[in-house]
Design a protein around this motif. Structure first.
Motif, short mmCIF file in Angstrom:
data_model
loop_
_atom_site.label_atom_id
_atom_site.label_comp_id
_atom_site.label_asym_id
_atom_site.label_seq_id
_atom_site.Cartn_x
_atom_site.Cartn_y
_atom_site.Cartn_z
N PRO A 181 -6.34 4.45 -0.26
CA PRO A 181 -6.03 4.45 1.18
C PRO A 181 -5.33 5.74 1.65
O PRO A 181 -5.57 6.20 2.77
CB PRO A 181 -5.10 3.25 1.35
N PHE A 208 2.17 5.62 -2.65
CA PHE A 208 1.01 4.99 -2.00
C PHE A 208 -0.05 4.61 -3.03
O PHE A 208 -0.14 5.23 -4.10
CB PHE A 208 0.35 5.97 -1.00
N ILE A 265 0.85 -1.21 0.00
CA ILE A 265 0.00 0.00 0.00
C ILE A 265 0.87 1.25 0.00
O ILE A 265 0.54 2.25 -0.62
CB ILE A 265 -0.93 -0.02 1.23
N LEU A 305 -1.67 2.28 8.15
CA LEU A 305 -1.18 1.67 6.91
C LEU A 305 0.28 1.27 7.07
O LEU A 305 1.07 1.98 7.71
CB LEU A 305 -1.30 2.67 5.74
N ALA A 322 0.18 8.15 6.73
CA ALA A 322 -0.25 6.77 6.46
C ALA A 322 -0.15 5.91 7.72
O ALA A 322 -1.06 5.14 8.04
CB ALA A 322 0.61 6.18 5.34
#
Ligand code: MG
Length: 377
Positions: A164, A160, A122, A188, A183
């Motif tokens: 998200p 990224f 991610i 994340l 993040a």
């Protein structure tokens, strides 16, 4: 995977001196931000480029014009500026790379490592392990040693998956100093890929010097020389380096016989390895009869530009007893500099006699010799 690059250039940092934000200060002839913009614009895997500006900069001419870039006004914080950039991304984009405009030396290798990691993660960002010993201390003394094991120096671009990251920014406090922090605050995972020691962030005046040195190592510099002679004949003026000077005779030639401009033009062709005036403008072709020599010079300059070069400097020496060149030197420099699109200080026109020796000494003609340096941008 469709990818957009967002260059964040909304900061006001002036610690590097110079009175304007560091990303707009000139490094090697261009604003600092121009280098990263050109790098991402040319990268084959990046389909969209977004430049986030401080709202106060939108109407200025400080920022570099990159035809591919979409221009967006940033917000009050770094996080708000990134959010503005993310909101400007096209619907078709799946991943984003967010890069600091003050890192001009980002390489394709670093970009490629982040992109490769995003195939399976991610988030991914470049970093370098800390190798120096870390101290705790006050201004005067060391008070302890910090374990450097597991510590990294963070760089950009930080990459990224778009969806998200947008959600993470929506939930952000706005106080995070980079997108990895945003993040991570949203839970994340972010992978570390190898950074690059040359991918420095310009903060201080010393960083400018370091970046200039690093760029110098990769510079493509070309030098060329030119030599020309024209004989005297009947007439009442000569053309020398773009200036018409009254004289008791004129130089003879197919064109206006501007021997100085011809030598400089041939030096440019020489630096490019692209022949000489005679090849580009054959004397046998009647359309160049009496032509103004700036046509030749402008052709050579355009050829240099088309190959990515700018003129760094030109030096021309005219060899003659008369006319006297001194009174016209500044005007010659100004005219030649204008054609070349550089400041007069980068152009030299000087003269010498040949002590009455040879054809120039006998005033049968004028000779000119020139050197030109081209630098790839
Ligand atoms: Mg000639």
């Amino acid at each position: 995977m469709t990818t957009a690059a967002i260059i964040v250039a909304a900061g006001r940092g002036t610690r590097a001196g110079g009175g304007i934000p560091k990303q707009w200060q000139i490094l090697g002839g261009r604003p600092v931000a121009a280098y990263a913009m050109a790098r991402f614009a040319a990268h084959p895997a990046i389909s969209e480029l977004i430049l986030v500006l401080h709202p106060d900069d939108m109407e200025t001419d400080l920022w570099p014009r990159e035809p591919k870039a979409k221009i967006v006004a940033g917000g009050a914080t770094r996080a708000a500026s990134v959010t503005a950039g993310l909101e400007a991304v096209s619907d078709s984009i799946e991943t984003v790379l967010i890069h600091d405009a003050a890192r001009p030396l980002v390489s394709n290798a670093v970009i490629d490592r982040v992109l490769a990691a995003l195939e399976t993660t991610i988030g991914a960002a470049p970093a370098l392990p800390v190798t120096d010993t870390l101290w705790q201390g006050n201004k005067d003394a060391v008070q302890g040693i910090q374990d450097r094991n597991g510590l990294y120096r963070a760089q950009t671009p930080q990459g990224f998956q778009l969806a998200p990251l947008l959600a993470a920014h929506a939930a952000s406090t706005g106080l995070e100093t980079d997108d990895v922090a945003v993040a991570r605050a949203a839970g994340l995972d972010v992978a570390i890929v190898a950074g690059d020691e040359d991918n420095i962030k310009i903060t201080t005046a010393q960083d400018f010097d370091r970046a200039a040195k690093l760029m110098g190592h990769n510079m493509d510099i070309r030098c060329g020389n030119g030599y020309d002679v024209h004989r005297f004949g009947d007439g009442d003026h000569v053309w020398l380096c773009g200036i018409q000077i009254p004289h008791t005779r004129s130089l003879q030639g197919h064109s206006d016989a501007d021997v100085g401009m011809h030598a400089v033009t041939d030096a440019i062709y020489g630096a490019l390895g692209k022949g000489d005036i005679g090849q580009h403008f054959p004397p046998s072709d009647p359309q160049w009869k009496g032509a103004a020599s700036h046509i030749f010079l402008e052709h050579a300059i355009a050829l240099a530009k088309s190959e990515g070069f700018v003129i760094s400097n030109a030096d021309c020496t005219l060899v003659c007893e008369f006319p006297k060149i001194g009174p016209h030197q500044d005007a010659m420099k100004a005219v030649m500099a204008a054609y070349m699109g550089v400041e007069s200080a980068r152009i030299s026109v000087k003269a010498t006699t040949s002590e009455k020796l040879g054809f120039t000494g006998r005033e049968e003609g004028i000779a000119a010799i020139a050197t030109v340096t081209l630098v790839k941008q």
